[in-house]
Write a protein that holds these residues in place. Structure first.
Motif, mmCIF file in Angstrom:
data_model
loop_
_atom_site.group_PDB
_atom_site.id
_atom_site.type_symbol
_atom_site.label_atom_id
_atom_site.label_comp_id
_atom_site.label_asym_id
_atom_site.label_seq_id
_atom_site.Cartn_x
_atom_site.Cartn_y
_atom_site.Cartn_z
ATOM 1 N N SER A 15 -4.933 -21.657 -2.536
ATOM 2 C CA SER A 15 -5.227 -22.753 -1.605
ATOM 3 C C SER A 15 -4.685 -22.476 -0.207
ATOM 4 C CB SER A 15 -4.657 -24.074 -2.135
ATOM 5 O OG SER A 15 -3.245 -24.023 -2.246
ATOM 6 N N ALA A 16 -4.078 -21.294 0.005
ATOM 7 C CA ALA A 16 -3.598 -20.913 1.335
ATOM 8 C C ALA A 16 -4.774 -20.769 2.286
ATOM 9 C CB ALA A 16 -2.818 -19.605 1.253
ATOM 10 N N ASN A 17 -4.521 -20.990 3.594
ATOM 11 C CA ASN A 17 -5.605 -20.843 4.572
ATOM 12 C C ASN A 17 -5.860 -19.357 4.843
ATOM 13 O OD1 ASN A 17 -3.719 -19.939 6.457
ATOM 14 N ND2 ASN A 17 -3.654 -21.857 7.597
ATOM 15 N N VAL A 18 -6.774 -19.080 5.743
ATOM 16 C CA VAL A 18 -7.201 -17.703 5.959
ATOM 17 C C VAL A 18 -6.078 -16.824 6.486
ATOM 18 C CG1 VAL A 18 -8.036 -18.122 8.319
ATOM 19 C CG2 VAL A 18 -9.042 -16.277 6.950
ATOM 20 N N GLU A 19 -5.101 -17.422 7.200
ATOM 21 C CA GLU A 19 -3.942 -16.656 7.679
ATOM 22 C C GLU A 19 -2.891 -16.460 6.591
ATOM 23 O OE1 GLU A 19 -5.059 -19.311 9.568
ATOM 24 O OE2 GLU A 19 -6.115 -18.105 11.061
ATOM 25 N N PRO A 56 -0.204 -14.400 1.803
ATOM 26 C CA PRO A 56 -1.360 -13.781 2.464
ATOM 27 C C PRO A 56 -2.261 -13.015 1.497
ATOM 28 C CG PRO A 56 0.623 -12.511 2.888
ATOM 29 C CD PRO A 56 1.067 -13.751 2.173
ATOM 30 N N ASP A 57 -3.497 -12.879 1.910
ATOM 31 C CA ASP A 57 -4.481 -12.102 1.166
ATOM 32 C C ASP A 57 -5.289 -11.301 2.189
ATOM 33 O OD1 ASP A 57 -6.113 -11.078 -0.794
ATOM 34 O OD2 ASP A 57 -7.301 -12.908 -1.062
ATOM 35 N N PRO A 58 -5.179 -9.948 2.190
ATOM 36 C CA PRO A 58 -4.510 -9.095 1.202
ATOM 37 C C PRO A 58 -2.996 -9.041 1.389
ATOM 38 C CG PRO A 58 -5.451 -7.741 2.938
ATOM 39 C CD PRO A 58 -5.890 -9.153 3.224
ATOM 40 N N ARG A 59 -2.351 -8.346 0.448
ATOM 41 C CA ARG A 59 -0.899 -8.218 0.443
ATOM 42 C C ARG A 59 -0.525 -6.745 0.596
ATOM 43 N NH1 ARG A 59 2.600 -12.747 -0.899
ATOM 44 N NH2 ARG A 59 4.686 -11.950 -1.180
ATOM 45 N N GLN A 186 4.771 -7.452 1.992
ATOM 46 C CA GLN A 186 4.245 -8.676 2.578
ATOM 47 C C GLN A 186 3.040 -8.448 3.481
ATOM 48 O OE1 GLN A 186 7.619 -10.748 4.306
ATOM 49 N NE2 GLN A 186 8.437 -11.283 2.309
ATOM 50 N N LEU A 187 3.259 -7.937 4.696
ATOM 51 C CA LEU A 187 2.193 -7.844 5.694
ATOM 52 C C LEU A 187 2.039 -6.414 6.202
ATOM 53 C CD1 LEU A 187 3.141 -11.029 7.744
ATOM 54 C CD2 LEU A 187 1.253 -10.831 6.111
ATOM 55 N N HIS A 188 0.826 -6.075 6.584
ATOM 56 C CA HIS A 188 0.529 -4.718 7.047
ATOM 57 C C HIS A 188 1.231 -4.383 8.355
ATOM 58 C CE1 HIS A 188 -1.731 -1.727 9.389
ATOM 59 N NE2 HIS A 188 -1.962 -1.147 8.225
ATOM 60 N N THR A 189 1.826 -3.199 8.405
ATOM 61 C CA THR A 189 2.245 -2.583 9.665
ATOM 62 C C THR A 189 1.867 -1.111 9.590
ATOM 63 O OG1 THR A 189 4.464 -1.876 8.970
ATOM 64 C CG2 THR A 189 4.250 -4.133 9.820
ATOM 65 N N ASN A 190 1.626 -0.520 10.728
ATOM 66 C CA ASN A 190 1.299 0.903 10.753
ATOM 67 C C ASN A 190 2.457 1.746 10.226
ATOM 68 O OD1 ASN A 190 -1.248 0.424 11.857
ATOM 69 N ND2 ASN A 190 -0.488 0.544 13.965
ATOM 70 N N GLU A 199 -2.685 -2.043 1.134
ATOM 71 C CA GLU A 199 -3.025 -3.431 0.891
ATOM 72 C C GLU A 199 -3.762 -3.572 -0.437
ATOM 73 O OE1 GLU A 199 -3.441 -5.561 5.218
ATOM 74 O OE2 GLU A 199 -5.170 -4.412 4.522
ATOM 75 N N ILE A 200 -3.418 -4.622 -1.184
ATOM 76 C CA ILE A 200 -4.156 -4.983 -2.386
ATOM 77 C C ILE A 200 -4.498 -6.466 -2.282
ATOM 78 C CG2 ILE A 200 -3.039 -3.213 -3.805
ATOM 79 C CD1 ILE A 200 -1.319 -5.445 -5.055
#
Length: 210
Positions: A15-19, A56-59, A186-190, A199-200
């Motif tokens: 139910s999380a939003n797009v962010e 978040p999605d993706p993770r 958690q979140l993508h970083t280079n 990411e999955i």
């Protein structure tokens, strides 16, 4: 938007939003924090905000055996530039993570409330730190939440080049030996991607937690 109460629960992560924002409010008690991480949720907010909970999605995750070690880092390890300790100065690691400036960030999300929350988790043996030393000087490290089969990385810092990379590599190698499924980044970083993280989907991430 889901507003948490004193009741110890969270809405379904899908139910999380797009962010990836799932809920607001609640508290940072050890019980709620542990439930959050077990459910694929983490807090992330600043001093001017109420508590925000994310899934978040993706993770971004790292399979421990996928850690990439560059030639330069192999030399750092081979030359014994650093030494590693664990859980010897958790509070100092959290403090450095909150205060060391980072590129593209004006401030920190590790508020005093957050620091106290993770210190309370550490005192229960759930939050853990990896410390990197050059001689007798603390020069880097990381901390996170250890779920027993998944390690949820929270933050890392470096006071000298390669110190946090060293901590992350040593974490991955140890968790590979212990047959942990993944490290949650958690979140993508280079930077994380360059070290082997990927990411999955949130759905696949939740499967690892269960």
């Amino acid at each position: 938007m889901y507003f948490l109460t004193d009741e110890l629960n969270f809405p379904p992560v899908d139910s999380a939003n797009v962010e990836g924002l799932l809920a607001v409010g609640g508290d940072l008690s050890p019980e709620r924090l542990l439930l959050a991480y077990q459910s694929g949720i983490f807090p992330w907010f600043d001093n001017d905000s109420i508590i925000l909970w994310w899934s978040p999605d993706p993770r971004m995750i790292l399979y421990p055996d996928h850690i990439k070690i560059s030639k330069s880092m192999k030399k750092v390890i081979r030359d014994n530039q650093f030494r590693l300790t664990k859980n010897t100065c958790f509070k100092e690691v959290v403090e450095y993570c909150s205060s060391v400036p980072r590129e593209d960030q004006d401030g920190t999300w590790i508020t005093n409330e957050m620091k106290n929350a993770y210190i309370a988790l550490h005192e229960r043996g759930i939050a853990k730190s990896y410390e990197v030393w050059e001689g007798d000087t603390l020069v880097g490290g990381l901390y996170g939440v250890d779920l027993g089969h998944v390690f949820c990385g929270e933050s890392m810092f470096s006071l000298t080049s390669n110190a946090s990379k060293f901590a992350f590599i040593k974490l991955a190698q140890e968790l590979q030996e212990k047959e942990y499924s993944i490290i949650d980044c958690q979140l993508h970083t280079n930077h994380l991607e360059s070290m082997g993280a990927q990411e999955i989907s949130r759905q696949d991430f939740i499967k690892f937690l269960k």
